[in-house]
Design an enzyme around this catalytic site. Structure first.
Site, PDB file in Angstrom:
ATOM      1  N   SER A 134       6.612   2.103  10.670  1.00 29.77           N
ATOM      2  CA  SER A 134       6.759   0.954   9.776  1.00 29.77           C
ATOM      3  C   SER A 134       5.420   0.279   9.544  1.00 29.77           C
ATOM      4  CB  SER A 134       7.745  -0.049  10.369  1.00 29.77           C
ATOM      5  OG  SER A 134       7.098  -0.851  11.336  1.00 29.77           O
ATOM      6  N   LYS A 135       5.335  -0.351   8.376  1.00 36.61           N
ATOM      7  CA  LYS A 135       4.098  -1.031   8.008  1.00 36.61           C
ATOM      8  C   LYS A 135       3.757  -2.109   9.026  1.00 36.61           C
ATOM      9  CE  LYS A 135       4.411  -0.452   3.033  1.00 36.61           C
ATOM     10  NZ  LYS A 135       4.188  -1.025   1.726  1.00 36.61           N
ATOM     11  N   ARG A 136       4.802  -2.751   9.537  1.00 36.29           N
ATOM     12  CA  ARG A 136       4.597  -3.893  10.414  1.00 36.29           C
ATOM     13  C   ARG A 136       4.006  -3.462  11.762  1.00 36.29           C
ATOM     14  NH1 ARG A 136       8.106  -6.236  13.418  1.00 36.29           N
ATOM     15  NH2 ARG A 136       9.739  -4.850  12.684  1.00 36.29           N
ATOM     16  N   LYS A 137       4.576  -2.385  12.309  1.00 39.78           N
ATOM     17  CA  LYS A 137       4.176  -2.008  13.668  1.00 39.78           C
ATOM     18  C   LYS A 137       3.069  -0.967  13.745  1.00 39.78           C
ATOM     19  CE  LYS A 137       8.555  -1.911  15.518  1.00 39.78           C
ATOM     20  NZ  LYS A 137       9.392  -0.809  15.705  1.00 39.78           N
TER      21      LYS A 137
ATOM     22  N   TYR B  95       0.842  -1.200   0.000  1.00 44.93           N
ATOM     23  CA  TYR B  95       0.000   0.000   0.000  1.00 44.93           C
ATOM     24  C   TYR B  95       0.868   1.237   0.000  1.00 44.93           C
ATOM     25  CZ  TYR B  95       0.812  -0.091   5.139  1.00 44.93           C
ATOM     26  OH  TYR B  95       1.367  -0.108   6.387  1.00 44.93           O
TER      27      TYR B  95
END
Ligand code: GLU
Length: 479
Positions: A252-255, A16
């Protein structure tokens, strides 16, 4: 006078549009618009697994929603097409072949297993692995290997040189050659690695200024070596400060779910507010907080981008969003509210109460979602009464007052805020009690509770049929 800038946003579509990407895109876009330049969108779609059509579309959707228009790129084309790296493989091959012919690059046959073992051994002994140049001087493939299995590596010039440049945001920075190694330019399947594809394209697309996130600053050194090897003049560079999440960790995308631009569309943030919020992450103009698009065009300059990381402040985003809901025309906010109400199951398209709703609710709602939640009250059939409010305001004398208001408003030929307020006022006068005493039972009957916009507005928002039916229900309940 310097020529008009050509700037670019070169995302790797892998899921995204990230907030960091949106900021890079926005700043480049503003720079181009401010100086009559060109903004190019280039898809660095070399990750064959993650660069799907959906990922590309997600980037385009994010940029479109934010109103960041590109002049050249997907869907627009232009003199430097194609703008997808996977459609430019011949170009990369041509330049790689040229560099090999000139002795500035070479084919490397080392296997991944060999390299992993070497890296492991070096790191175990506390060292920092650099490719040792095993295949540097090979003139032909080793026995049993073929040219088309080889990767192509850049040949770092020997000697004690230094790669250096003056960054528009960070100032002068440099790195000795000894810190760099013979990096891979092209994989065996012809797919370029980032540093190679990026330089070839930036040069061929006549980019004059490369502005990107600070995480790429170290890539600039090998990239500069390549410009030098090809005899090309490098563009200017500006590396933008990091963006940290509310927890002060790198966004970050992860967190951090808020790293996804389109999440904000879904939660009811206005694109104007998100742009405003994003531009302030690492750039400022005095103490200005609410900044319009025209002001951004006028004020933004990479020279004013600092080195301090921008920290995500969720309250600030909500505050900005509310400011923008108040600044934008009521009709615009109303249009944008529609999908949020529809998602709650109300068909409100063309409903004449939308604009009055926005007018009544935007002082309090911070997002379109919040506004829709409050507004649902007026679209639903019936209302759940708060027990405490009902016990206090729908009992005893209050019911008589409520009945009088009901008769008065039912007889009105046309429902307007003034006429409805007029009925409440005349009941208060004829009964010799305060306005509040008359309005509060009506308010509880309509909204179930004791807070709402002005009483005339509240009745108007509920609509004649629904308002009368709710009052009747309250009267019945009260006995
Ligand atoms: N494709 C790289 C990225 O998305 C682009 C970096 C650059 O702008 O050079 O991170």
């Amino acid at each position: 006078m310097p020529s008009a800038p050509r700037v670019r946003f070169a995302p790797s579509p892998t899921g995204y549009l990230h907030i960091g990407g949106a900021r890079t895109a926005l700043m480049n876009f503003l720079q181009a618009r401010r100086h009559g330049g060109t903004f190019i969108l280039r898809m660095e779609d070399t990750d064959r697994v993650r660069s799907t059509t959906e990922s590309v579309q997600a980037i385009l959707d994010g940029l479109n929603w934010l109103g960041i228009d590109w002049d050249e790129g997907p869907g627009k084309e232009g003199p430097h097409a194609p703008y997808f790296q996977t459609q430019r493989l011949d170009t990369y091959k041509k330049h790689a072949d040229q560099l090999i012919a000139e002795g500035k690059a070479y084919r490397c046959y080392c296997t991944r297993a060999d390299l992993d073992a070497q890296r492991e051994a070096t790191e175990k002994s506390g060292g920092f692995f650099k490719y040792p140049g095993t295949c540097r001087e090979l003139k032909a493939p080793p026995p049993g290997r073929r040219e088309d299995e080889a990767v192509i590596r850049f040949k770092m010039p020997s000697g004690d040189g230094t790669a250096s440049f003056v960054d528009k945001a960070l100032g002068a920075i440099s790195k000795p050659y000894s810190d760099l190694d013979d990096w891979v330019m092209l994989r065996a399947d012809g797919i370029p690695l980032y540093n190679f594809g990026c330089v070839i394209d930036d040069h061929l697309m006549d980019i004059t200024l490369v502005a990107r996130g600070q995480e790429h600053v170290n890539s600039t050194f090998p990239q500069l070596m390549l410009y030098q090897a090809l005899g090309w003049t490098p563009p200017e560079f500006a590396h933008l400060p990091l963006i940290l999440g509310p927890d002060r960790e790198k966004l970050s995308k992860r967190k951090h779910p808020e790293a996804d631009v389109m999440l904000h569309k879904r939660t009811g943030i206005m694109p104007e507010a998100l742009n405003n919020f994003v531009i302030r992450l690492g750039w400022s103009h005095g103490n200005d907080e609410v900044i319009t698009r025209d002001q951004m065009f006028e004020w933004f300059d990479f020279a004013d981008v600092g080195t301090t990381s921008g920290v995500w402040n969720p309250e600030k985003l909500l505050w900005l969003n509310q400011q923008w809901m108040k600044l934008l025309p009521e009709t615009t906010v109303a249009e944008r509210l529609v999908p949020f109400l529809e998602a709650k199951g109300f068909s409100v398209q063309g409903d004449s109460r939308l604009v009055p709703l926005v007018r009544a609710l935007r002082e309090r709602a911070r997002t379109l979602e919040e506004m829709a939640t409050t507004a649902s009250l007026y679209f639903r059939k019936g209302v759940t009464l708060d027990e405490k409010a009902a016990a206090k305001h729908l009992s005893g004398d209050s019911l008589g007052l409520l009945r009088k208001v009901r008769d008065g408003i039912a007889a009105l030929p046309e429902w307007t805020v003034e006429a409805l307020d007029g009925v409440v006022k005349s009941v208060s006068e004829s009964s010799a009690v305060g306005m509040g005493k008359v309005a509060q039972p009506v308010r509880v009957a309509i909204t179930g509770n004791t807070t709402s916009p002005g009483i005339g507005e509240t009745l108007l928002l509920a609509g004649r049929d629904e308002a009368l039916s709710r009052i009747d229900a309250a009267l019945t309940r009260g006995g």
